[in-house]
Design an enzyme around this catalytic site. Structure first.
Site, PDB file in Angstrom:
ATOM      1  N   HIS A   1       6.566   2.712  20.027  1.00 44.24           N
ATOM      2  CA  HIS A   1       7.464   3.423  19.868  1.00 44.24           C
ATOM      3  C   HIS A   1       6.805   4.123  18.482  1.00 44.24           C
ATOM      4  CE1 HIS A   1       8.668  -0.399  17.729  1.00 44.24           C
ATOM      5  NE2 HIS A   1       8.794   0.552  17.102  1.00 44.24           N
TER       6      HIS A   1
ATOM      7  N   ASP B   1       8.972   4.836  14.675  1.00 41.04           N
ATOM      8  CA  ASP B   1      10.599   4.396  14.074  1.00 41.04           C
ATOM      9  C   ASP B   1      11.182   6.096  13.668  1.00 41.04           C
ATOM     10  OD1 ASP B   1      10.353   2.163  14.399  1.00 41.04           O
ATOM     11  OD2 ASP B   1       9.590   1.782  12.023  1.00 41.04           O
TER      12      ASP B   1
ATOM     13  N   HIS C   1       3.660   1.766  17.239  1.00 40.86           N
ATOM     14  CA  HIS C   1       3.681   0.616  17.552  1.00 40.86           C
ATOM     15  C   HIS C   1       4.277  -0.269  17.988  1.00 40.86           C
ATOM     16  CE1 HIS C   1       6.817   1.595  14.147  1.00 40.86           C
ATOM     17  NE2 HIS C   1       7.415   0.204  14.843  1.00 40.86           N
TER      18      HIS C   1
ATOM     19  N   ARG D   1      12.237  -5.402   6.541  1.00 48.18           N
ATOM     20  CA  ARG D   1      11.871  -3.432   6.549  1.00 48.18           C
ATOM     21  C   ARG D   1      11.731  -2.551   6.008  1.00 48.18           C
ATOM     22  NH1 ARG D   1      11.938  -0.120  12.112  1.00 48.18           N
ATOM     23  NH2 ARG D   1      13.574   1.057  10.881  1.00 48.18           N
TER      24      ARG D   1
END
Length: 273
Positions: A94, A96, A249, A264
């Site tokens: 995917h 983000d 990633h 994150r």
């Protein structure tokens, strides 16, 4: 500072302390980020405040509306897997925030608590994926746009519907869909990149899902060609800073019975054309 390009995608940056960067070093990192799509750092000692300060050198911070934040810093999202949990976060290819009208520039992930073995992250270059297409397919894709959504992942009936707010929540915010070009001109590098992904892309605009699937399936297989990918082995003090417009990633879920915690921060982006 030394910057060494890796096979597949990305570059490893050494001889730098991310807590004490000069303006010249930041400028060099911005150029390398544009060139390579993902930067990897080792042996860093970032506090949460340091993590935030580093991210802000590259743009405003996006407060993630689905991830549980740390107790002390709302800017930092937790990417957590408890020992008894069998599913992880990000356990499929995917990119983000492709479901946002202005997708995120990138994310800065800091290792906090790692399993004894496993838990690596795979990255793939969407520059290389585009470059590897035939001229005919490039031409076809250049005229297409695709619909992206968060509903089926973060919504009330989505993939994380059983989380009950432990790691993922705010399902009522998973209402926004977005339409982006299938081939984008990257806002930093000016290079062409493939911009669809298996997690959040639903179908081509004006096409049904059934019609879209054969071509999307081909693109997904093509984009994860081993020649386009890099496997990052996390260690204490490791940091990864990736470009969501130029890479995919995949967080490997191969450490069942062990604990993993990452922090994150996501950085605001811009519309894609």
């Amino acid at each position: 500072m030394q910057i060494e390009a890796l096979n597949g995608v990305g570059a490893e940056v050494t001889a730098i302390d991310l807590r004490r960067m000069t303006d010249a070093e930041v400028a060099q990192l911005k150029q390398s980020f544009s060139d390579h799509g993902v930067l990897f750092f080792r042996d860093q000692s970032l506090t949460p405040a340091d993590h935030i300060a580093f991210a802000r050198r590259f743009g405003p911070i996006n407060i993630n509306r689905f991830f549980k934040a740390t107790d002390t810093h709302p800017e930092i999202a937790e990417v957590r897997k408890e020992r008894e949990q069998t599913t992880n976060i990000g356990g499929a290819w995917h990119t983000d925030h492709s479901y946002d009208q202005e997708p995120a520039l990138g994310s800065v992930l800091v290792a906090r608590d790692l399993p004894q073995t496993g838990g690596d992250t795979l990255f793939a270059s969407m520059y290389a994926a585009y470059d590897g297409l035939s001229d005919g397919l490039k031409d076809t894709l250049s005229r297409l746009r695709a619909v992206h959504s968060s509903r089926h992942v973060f919504g009330a009936q989505g993939a994380y519907r059983d989380e009950k707010g432990e790691r993922i929540g705010n399902a009522q915010a998973a209402t926004q869909d977005a339409v982006h070009p299938v081939i984008i001109t990257h806002p930093l590098s000016g290079r062409k990149a493939l911009y669809v992904n298996p997690a959040f892309t639903l179908h081509f605009e004006g096409w049904t899902q059934e019609e879209s699937w054969p071509l999307l399936s081909y693109l997904y297989k093509h984009a994860t060609n081993e020649a386009f990918t890099t496997r990052f082995v996390w260690q204490p003090g490791s940091v990864a800073f990736w470009d969501n417009r130029a890479t995919w990633h995949y967080a490997l879920n191969d450490y069942h019975g062990d604990f993993r915690l990452m922090h994150r921060i996501t950085i605001e982006g811009c519309p894609l054309v």
